[in-house]
Design a protein around this motif. Structure first.
Motif, mmCIF file in Angstrom:
data_model
loop_
_atom_site.group_PDB
_atom_site.id
_atom_site.type_symbol
_atom_site.label_atom_id
_atom_site.label_comp_id
_atom_site.label_asym_id
_atom_site.label_seq_id
_atom_site.Cartn_x
_atom_site.Cartn_y
_atom_site.Cartn_z
ATOM 1 N N LEU A 33 0.836 -1.198 0.000
ATOM 2 C CA LEU A 33 0.000 0.000 0.000
ATOM 3 C C LEU A 33 0.870 1.248 0.000
ATOM 4 O O LEU A 33 0.575 2.232 -0.698
ATOM 5 C CB LEU A 33 -0.919 -0.009 1.221
ATOM 6 N N ALA A 34 1.959 1.214 0.767
ATOM 7 C CA ALA A 34 2.880 2.357 0.804
ATOM 8 C C ALA A 34 3.517 2.589 -0.561
ATOM 9 O O ALA A 34 3.682 3.740 -1.001
ATOM 10 C CB ALA A 34 3.957 2.127 1.857
ATOM 11 N N ILE A 35 3.870 1.501 -1.262
ATOM 12 C CA ILE A 35 4.443 1.624 -2.602
ATOM 13 C C ILE A 35 3.435 2.252 -3.558
ATOM 14 O O ILE A 35 3.763 3.148 -4.340
ATOM 15 C CB ILE A 35 4.888 0.246 -3.127
ATOM 16 N N GLY A 36 2.189 1.787 -3.501
ATOM 17 C CA GLY A 36 1.148 2.328 -4.365
ATOM 18 C C GLY A 36 0.896 3.795 -4.099
ATOM 19 O O GLY A 36 0.757 4.607 -5.037
ATOM 20 N N VAL A 37 0.843 4.189 -2.832
ATOM 21 C CA VAL A 37 0.620 5.593 -2.476
ATOM 22 C C VAL A 37 1.778 6.454 -2.964
ATOM 23 O O VAL A 37 1.579 7.563 -3.485
ATOM 24 C CB VAL A 37 0.434 5.736 -0.948
ATOM 25 N N ASN A 38 3.010 5.952 -2.814
ATOM 26 C CA ASN A 38 4.177 6.702 -3.283
ATOM 27 C C ASN A 38 4.130 6.923 -4.793
ATOM 28 O O ASN A 38 4.446 8.026 -5.282
ATOM 29 C CB ASN A 38 5.454 5.957 -2.895
ATOM 30 N N LEU A 39 3.741 5.885 -5.544
ATOM 31 C CA LEU A 39 3.630 6.027 -6.994
ATOM 32 C C LEU A 39 2.602 7.088 -7.362
ATOM 33 O O LEU A 39 2.844 7.929 -8.245
ATOM 34 C CB LEU A 39 3.250 4.687 -7.626
ATOM 35 N N MET A 40 1.446 7.075 -6.688
ATOM 36 C CA MET A 40 0.402 8.056 -6.990
ATOM 37 C C MET A 40 0.846 9.474 -6.641
ATOM 38 O O MET A 40 0.602 10.421 -7.402
ATOM 39 C CB MET A 40 -0.887 7.691 -6.248
ATOM 40 N N ILE A 41 1.503 9.635 -5.497
ATOM 41 C CA ILE A 41 1.964 10.960 -5.081
ATOM 42 C C ILE A 41 2.975 11.512 -6.086
ATOM 43 O O ILE A 41 2.904 12.684 -6.482
ATOM 44 C CB ILE A 41 2.588 10.896 -3.667
ATOM 45 N N GLU A 42 3.918 10.668 -6.523
ATOM 46 C CA GLU A 42 4.910 11.105 -7.497
ATOM 47 C C GLU A 42 4.246 11.496 -8.817
ATOM 48 O O GLU A 42 4.621 12.484 -9.444
ATOM 49 C CB GLU A 42 5.939 9.994 -7.739
ATOM 50 N N GLY A 43 3.265 10.709 -9.240
ATOM 51 C CA GLY A 43 2.569 11.017 -10.483
ATOM 52 C C GLY A 43 1.808 12.321 -10.414
ATOM 53 O O GLY A 43 1.867 13.150 -11.331
ATOM 54 N N VAL A 44 1.079 12.539 -9.329
ATOM 55 C CA VAL A 44 0.312 13.785 -9.160
ATOM 56 C C VAL A 44 1.254 14.972 -9.045
ATOM 57 O O VAL A 44 1.036 16.034 -9.663
ATOM 58 C CB VAL A 44 -0.596 13.681 -7.910
ATOM 59 N N LYS A 45 2.318 14.825 -8.261
ATOM 60 C CA LYS A 45 3.262 15.936 -8.060
ATOM 61 C C LYS A 45 3.924 16.339 -9.377
ATOM 62 O O LYS A 45 4.010 17.529 -9.693
ATOM 63 C CB LYS A 45 4.333 15.534 -7.047
ATOM 64 N N ASN A 46 4.384 15.365 -10.159
ATOM 65 C CA ASN A 46 5.064 15.671 -11.413
ATOM 66 C C ASN A 46 4.115 16.169 -12.498
ATOM 67 O O ASN A 46 4.543 16.845 -13.439
ATOM 68 C CB ASN A 46 5.824 14.437 -11.929
ATOM 69 N N THR A 47 2.822 15.830 -12.371
ATOM 70 C CA THR A 47 1.840 16.302 -13.349
ATOM 71 C C THR A 47 1.397 17.719 -13.074
ATOM 72 O O THR A 47 1.365 18.582 -13.979
ATOM 73 C CB THR A 47 0.617 15.366 -13.357
ATOM 74 N N PHE A 48 1.064 17.997 -11.822
ATOM 75 C CA PHE A 48 0.487 19.306 -11.488
ATOM 76 C C PHE A 48 1.480 20.287 -10.857
ATOM 77 O O PHE A 48 1.275 21.496 -10.916
ATOM 78 C CB PHE A 48 -0.694 19.101 -10.530
ATOM 79 N N PHE A 49 2.556 19.764 -10.284
ATOM 80 C CA PHE A 49 3.564 20.643 -9.653
ATOM 81 C C PHE A 49 4.959 20.214 -10.110
ATOM 82 O O PHE A 49 5.779 19.802 -9.285
ATOM 83 C CB PHE A 49 3.444 20.560 -8.123
#
Length: 208
Positions: A189-205
């Motif tokens: 779950l931690a790996i999945g959350v990290n992937l999503m956070i990185e994707g959102v951060k690099n897309t919008f910020f």
């Protein structure tokens, strides 16, 4: 060589919890307990080999599929993170990755090595997405060699666990496997959350 060993350790550390060969060895044993030891060993060998091939195909050809469909790496991070998190949630709830139809089909099949063992149980959508997403951590030849070597180690560990699944069932017990699945579920779950956070951060910020 540092890049090789970093990629190798990353692929093993990330893949081992989601492939979960120890936990899934009990499922494998339940599906083959009425068969001969020779049959079980052959199925273990084939399932491990197919798992390696699926991860290898996802890693090598995944980026080409992304370009063909116009999907960015950040899109993959978010989608892959969701799939990985979903797999983790199933583990936390101690539910099977097989659908009822797949479970019924498995009980009637002679060869279970490719389906349902290699996929979707071992290398399901979450593992395949994670394999494709490995390139976001490095895409040099040394990095690819590290990822593939890590997948090979995972396949060998999977073979050992499936090969000796009868011993694992006796040693760990069903309750022990359930507890292990939940612990690994938190890591996944931690790996999945990290992937999503990185994707959102690099897309919008992208510049943060």
């Amino acid at each position: 060589m540092d890049q090789f060993f970093s990629a190798l350790s990353l692929s093993v550390a990330a893949m081992f919890p989601i492939i979960n060969p120890i936990g899934h060895a009990t499922m494998f044993y339940m599906m083959t307990q009425d068969d001969s030891a020779e049959f079980r060993h052959r199925q273990a060998r084939k399932a491990s080999f197919y798992t390696f091939l699926i991860l290898l195909f996802s890693l090598v050809f995944g980026s080409y599929l992304l370009r063909f469909f116009g999907i960015s790496l950040n899109d993959l991070r978010i989608a892959g993170g969701l799939l990985v998190a979903r797999a983790a949630w199933s583990m936390l709830g101690n539910t099977s990755r097989m659908t009822p139809a797949e479970r019924d089909a498995a009980s009637d099949k002679e060869d279970i090595s490719l389906t349902p063992m290699a996929t979707p149980i071992l290398s399901g959508p979450g593992a395949m997405s994670l394999a494709i997403g490995m390139i976001t951590y490095g895409s040099t030849p040394l990095a690819y060699a590290g990822y593939i070597s890590g997948f090979l180690i995972i396949a060998l560990l999977t073979w050992v666990c499936l090969r000796y699944s009868d011993m694992l069932v006796r040693i760990i017990s069903v309750n022990g496997v359930g507890a292990l699945n939940r612990m690994l579920g938190f890591l996944i779950l931690a790996i999945g959350v990290n992937l999503m956070i990185e994707g959102v951060k690099n897309t919008f910020f992208p510049h943060v």
